[in-house]
Design an enzyme around this catalytic site. Sequence first.
Site, PDB file in Angstrom:
ATOM      1  N   LYS A 172       0.852  -1.185   0.000  1.00 40.35           N
ATOM      2  CA  LYS A 172       0.000   0.000   0.000  1.00 40.35           C
ATOM      3  C   LYS A 172       0.888   1.234   0.000  1.00 40.35           C
ATOM      4  O   LYS A 172       1.440   1.621   1.022  1.00 40.35           O
ATOM      5  CB  LYS A 172      -0.935   0.035   1.211  1.00 40.35           C
ATOM      6  CG  LYS A 172      -2.129   0.964   0.948  1.00 40.35           C
ATOM      7  CD  LYS A 172      -2.458   1.947   2.007  1.00 40.35           C
ATOM      8  CE  LYS A 172      -1.662   3.059   2.449  1.00 40.35           C
ATOM      9  NZ  LYS A 172      -1.929   4.351   1.774  1.00 40.35           N
ATOM     10  N   GLU A 247       9.043   1.676  11.313  1.00 36.02           N
ATOM     11  CA  GLU A 247      10.064   2.723  11.178  1.00 36.02           C
ATOM     12  C   GLU A 247       9.298   4.035  11.157  1.00 36.02           C
ATOM     13  O   GLU A 247       8.585   4.331  10.202  1.00 36.02           O
ATOM     14  CB  GLU A 247      10.878   2.508   9.903  1.00 36.02           C
ATOM     15  CG  GLU A 247      12.208   3.244   9.906  1.00 36.02           C
ATOM     16  CD  GLU A 247      12.088   4.669   9.442  1.00 36.02           C
ATOM     17  OE1 GLU A 247      12.105   5.576  10.316  1.00 36.02           O
ATOM     18  OE2 GLU A 247      11.968   4.893   8.238  1.00 36.02           O
ATOM     19  N   CYS A 280      13.342  10.913   7.240  1.00 39.82           N
ATOM     20  CA  CYS A 280      13.308  10.616   8.674  1.00 39.82           C
ATOM     21  C   CYS A 280      14.687  10.714   9.308  1.00 39.82           C
ATOM     22  O   CYS A 280      14.803  10.888  10.520  1.00 39.82           O
ATOM     23  CB  CYS A 280      12.712   9.228   8.917  1.00 39.82           C
ATOM     24  SG  CYS A 280      13.609   7.888   8.103  1.00 39.82           S
ATOM     25  N   GLU A 382       8.239  16.169  15.828  1.00 42.15           N
ATOM     26  CA  GLU A 382       8.753  15.995  14.472  1.00 42.15           C
ATOM     27  C   GLU A 382       8.018  16.937  13.519  1.00 42.15           C
ATOM     28  O   GLU A 382       6.798  16.936  13.450  1.00 42.15           O
ATOM     29  CB  GLU A 382       8.576  14.554  14.005  1.00 42.15           C
ATOM     30  CG  GLU A 382       9.196  14.318  12.635  1.00 42.15           C
ATOM     31  CD  GLU A 382       8.991  12.899  12.120  1.00 42.15           C
ATOM     32  OE1 GLU A 382       9.934  12.353  11.548  1.00 42.15           O
ATOM     33  OE2 GLU A 382       7.878  12.363  12.296  1.00 42.15           O
TER      34      GLU A 382
END
Length: 481
Positions: A172, A247, A280, A382
Amino acid sequence: MNRIEHWIDGNSRASHSSLRLSVADPSTGQDYADCPRGDSKDVDDAVDAAQSAFPTWSKMKPSERAAWLNRLADAVEARFEDFVQCESRDTGKPLTLLRAVEIPRTIANFRFFAAQCQITLDQAFHGEAGMNYTLHQPLGTVGVISPWNLPLYLLSWKLAPALAAGNCVIAKPSEITPMSANLLAETAQAIGFPAGVLNIVQGAGDTVGAALVAHPSVKAISFTGSTKIGGQIALECARQFKKITLEMGGKNPAVVFADAPDDAVSELLRASFQNSGQICLCSSRLLIERSRYEAFKRDFVARLKTMAIGAPDDPTTQFGPVMSKTHFDKVMSYIDLARQEGGTVLCGGEALTLPGGNAGGWYIAPTVIEGLPMASRFCQEEIFGPVVSLHAFDAEAEALTLANESRYGLAASLWTRDLARAHRMASHLETGIVWINTWMQRDLRTPFGGMKQSGFGREGGLDAIKFFTEPKTVSLGIPDV
């Protein structure tokens, strides 16, 4: 308007749902394609196709599966520029970045795991309790959910080990950037890749993603994305005792000591702002020893101001747009928050309007903030955009405390000529990856992943192959002679 569908059982297939999702070009802000807003019935179809293909695919010799992965790598390489143009249109990335890094890495991922799956994980032991050996068998049907920031790069990073280990996969991709996954499926079909082994179901996370995670026949989920969504996936997988690797987010520190190498500034500009900060692993908190702070700040800001922001097809472009209007609004809100929390904007801090056809693009000037405490929201949450904060420290112990002052623990970098100090710091940093005097250099054979709220499990090398297998021990009684 480009219209794409799902890829199930080796063919393009319309969704059970009539709903569609628009796909925009971030460099212009204009819709240029659409994809299905798939549903649970589409996932059911993909699972049926994968389960039908599994007996044949899983029984192939590793060398045979490796040959298919290498053929797929060859096919992507043959259409290299098609993938570059497709990914750039979908993400707004500079063509130069895609040609130099992301499409080559996609090809390398397939080639690497083609080789890796031929290195057996199985072991045998004897002499202590008869003869014991282990088998690492494929799980069956597995799901991989990849993000929008590195669409094809990270999709291949998950697909390749899952396929190499003998599993059939339902992928996906992000609904924000679905086009390169579709092109990969087309490319696989063109070379006769076995039907049902690789399936792509397009759609949103709350429909297709949720159905994929919840499906009882999907034996494992590999997810890259936000910590919030990762937590939701973890709960569902725990309920079903399903294998999972996550992750997730990062708020990565870079620690610059007074004796840092001369190239630290140029490397940290890349580490902070590559892909407009939408990686990231980007450095977002720069900790600089006080005796070098002012000089570093002047040099860093001065060089940043000279770097080119522009259209993806301009060969001089170093920074492109952020990848969606929603994300643009998020990043701009955090810049406003930094001002509210008492931070000083040293450069950037504003949206940019490019001339011509790129006037509607989601461009943000690369932004540097100073004067914020590490406990501020700006320094703890973040942001995932072209923004960094600068912080001074006086001693190694203080640097370590500031670096670890985060609920995330994905990556860190250390910049010093004192390698004893670098190794000492590395052993105490609460991150899954530590770079010393470099950034983004990583051997594909090494484990990849984070600590704390950055992740669970490891990808890369044999760790990735192991994740997509179930170890089984067989014990053979051998009578004493």
